[in-house]
Design a protein around this motif. Structure first.
Motif, PDB file in Angstrom:
ATOM      1  N   ILE A 152       0.831  -1.201   0.000  1.00 47.76           N
ATOM      2  CA  ILE A 152       0.000   0.000   0.000  1.00 47.76           C
ATOM      3  C   ILE A 152       0.873   1.261   0.000  1.00 47.76           C
ATOM      4  O   ILE A 152       0.619   2.201  -0.761  1.00 47.76           O
ATOM      5  N   LYS A 153       1.894   1.266   0.838  1.00 46.39           N
ATOM      6  CA  LYS A 153       2.765   2.438   0.917  1.00 46.39           C
ATOM      7  C   LYS A 153       3.466   2.711  -0.402  1.00 46.39           C
ATOM      8  O   LYS A 153       3.539   3.864  -0.860  1.00 46.39           O
ATOM      9  N   SER A 154       3.972   1.671  -1.044  1.00 43.44           N
ATOM     10  CA  SER A 154       4.742   1.860  -2.280  1.00 43.44           C
ATOM     11  C   SER A 154       3.861   2.266  -3.453  1.00 43.44           C
ATOM     12  O   SER A 154       4.362   2.765  -4.467  1.00 43.44           O
ATOM     13  N   ALA A 155       2.548   2.073  -3.339  1.00 44.02           N
ATOM     14  CA  ALA A 155       1.646   2.525  -4.401  1.00 44.02           C
ATOM     15  C   ALA A 155       1.711   4.037  -4.579  1.00 44.02           C
ATOM     16  O   ALA A 155       1.407   4.561  -5.657  1.00 44.02           O
ATOM     17  N   SER A 156       2.123   4.754  -3.531  1.00 38.73           N
ATOM     18  CA  SER A 156       2.233   6.212  -3.623  1.00 38.73           C
ATOM     19  C   SER A 156       3.372   6.636  -4.547  1.00 38.73           C
ATOM     20  O   SER A 156       3.457   7.812  -4.930  1.00 38.73           O
ATOM     21  N   ARG A 157       4.257   5.707  -4.903  1.00 38.12           N
ATOM     22  CA  ARG A 157       5.359   6.012  -5.823  1.00 38.12           C
ATOM     23  C   ARG A 157       4.910   6.006  -7.281  1.00 38.12           C
ATOM     24  O   ARG A 157       5.689   6.349  -8.166  1.00 38.12           O
ATOM     25  N   VAL A 158       3.681   5.618  -7.511  1.00 38.79           N
ATOM     26  CA  VAL A 158       3.124   5.573  -8.865  1.00 38.79           C
ATOM     27  C   VAL A 158       2.325   6.846  -9.118  1.00 38.79           C
ATOM     28  O   VAL A 158       1.479   7.236  -8.317  1.00 38.79           O
ATOM     29  N   ASP A 159       2.596   7.486 -10.261  1.00 35.39           N
ATOM     30  CA  ASP A 159       1.851   8.690 -10.620  1.00 35.39           C
ATOM     31  C   ASP A 159       0.549   8.360 -11.339  1.00 35.39           C
ATOM     32  O   ASP A 159      -0.437   9.081 -11.215  1.00 35.39           O
TER      33      ASP A 159
END
Length: 377
Positions: free
Chosen positions: A157-164
């Motif tokens: 979930i946290k790493s999804a924020s790295r996707v634009d």
């Protein structure tokens, strides 16, 4: 190649590269669009991918240095987040991650735009956790999976924020992305080589059913085998994987295992079979499109991508039908669907079936990806 972007300012990130499955066929087209890009991945079985992929400039994580990694990598899943974050991307402008596991979690350099072509959020820890871990006979996996699954879910979930920008392979996956990541996603269906998979009108179809794919738990090939054990109709199976021994031990003599086969052989069985049978809940289902491209009717579980790919005779005009869908993953549902197909077999028209498959062709995929990048970057 997409212009005006400098291909050397583009990085492609793929989870791992061990064979040419559905995800790698999408990766292949990304590599065709950006042949001068650098391709990043966790590990790579050299020579197992298409020439288009193999000739790319490839950079790998530290997992590549582990002897035999391509044989038991699924037991090292807790290391994957660390491994993907260890990849050092150069100062590129665009990142295209091709992700069903951790590729979307790569750390982007400052100022880069990250487009994720998402096959699914990590199925091993979300919707199919029970299938992959609770039924696994390996002591380590079955006893210790609970210790790391919460960590993996938080990281996912946290790493999804790295996707634009997310792009899903189906409406089914777009809903899963929204539910798990609370992110919207465009939908671009994967490419299928409909020029390669064509009907062979010079030969009649033969008296056997056909299925193909990896022998993974969620594919539910075991249910197909049980159904054909009961019915006694000839079934031919192409594929290999972790469940190979168990599936072979289940099968009666009317079921023939053909092992792994090249695409030319798979095509021949699509062209010759009475129908292609599939029991898994797929995020998309490339084999379902390949079969239809050859004019073969499809008998499939009616959830996931199949509901977007197959036009069922039981729910539509007979003139448009391309297959039969069943809606419960159990042996009796498959046998009922096969019997329903046999009763209506003469209503399926090969040209109509192929026409449905053509909407998933490779040129359409390239054009949609190209237009999306131009519009959002």
């Amino acid at each position: 190649m997409i212009e005006p972007f400098d291909p050397e300012k583009i990085a492609i990130v793929h989870d791992w590269m061990t064979s040419m499955r559905g995800g790698e066929k999408c990766l292949e087209l990304f590599c065709e669009l950006f042949p001068q890009a650098t391709l990043f991945s966790l590990f790579h079985a050299k020579g197992k991918l298409s020439p288009v992929i193999e000739k790319m400039k490839i950079k790998l994580s530290f997992l590549q240095n582990i002897p035999g990694i391509t044989h038991y990598y699924r037991y090292l899943l807790p290391l994957f987040p660390i491994a993907i974050e260890s990849l050092k991307l150069p100062p590129v402008k665009i990142i295209i991650s091709s992700s069903h596991c951790v590729a979307k979690g790569v750390i982007p350099p400052k100022g880069a735009f990250h487009l994720c072509y998402c096959f699914t959020p990590m199925r091993y820890i979300w919707d199919m956790y029970e299938v992959y871990f609770k039924k696994d006979h390996n002591f380590f996996v079955s006893k210790f999976s609970n210790l790391f699954v919460n960590y993996l879910r938080k990281w996912d979930i946290k790493s999804a924020s790295r996707v634009d920008h997310f792009v899903a392979i189906s409406r089914y996956v777009a809903k899963r992305i929204k539910r798990i990541y609370n992110r919207d996603a465009d939908v671009i269906y994967p490419p299928v080589n409909t020029d390669f998979y064509q009907p062979d009108y010079s030969k009649k179809r033969e008296d056997f059913f056909f299925t193909a794919g990896a022998f993974a738990p969620y594919k539910r090939t075991d249910l197909i085998i049980k159904a054909f054990n009961r019915l006694g109709f000839p079934l031919k199976i192409i594929g290999t994987g972790q469940e190979k021994r168990r599936l072979k031990n289940m099968a009666k003599p009317n079921i023939e295992f053909l092992g792994w086969q090249p695409d030319e052989v798979v095509r021949k069985y699509y062209q010759r079979c009475r129908a292609f049978v599939f029991a898994g809940e797929e995020e998309f289902g490339i084999t379902l499109v390949e079969a239809q491209a050859t004019g073969a009717p499809v008998i499939a579980f009616g959830k996931g991508g199949a509901a977007e790919i197959v036009i069922p005779i039981n729910n539509s005009s007979q003139k448009e039908a391309t297959g039969v869908l069943f809606y419960e993953q159990k042996e009796s549902s498959i046998t009922d669907a096969i019997n329903y197909f046999i009763a209506n077999e003469d209503k399926f028209m090969p040209d109509t079936i192929r026409k449905n498959a053509l909407r998933f062709n490779k040129d359409r995929f390239k054009n949609e990806i190209t237009n999306l990048i131009r519009n959002i970057i």
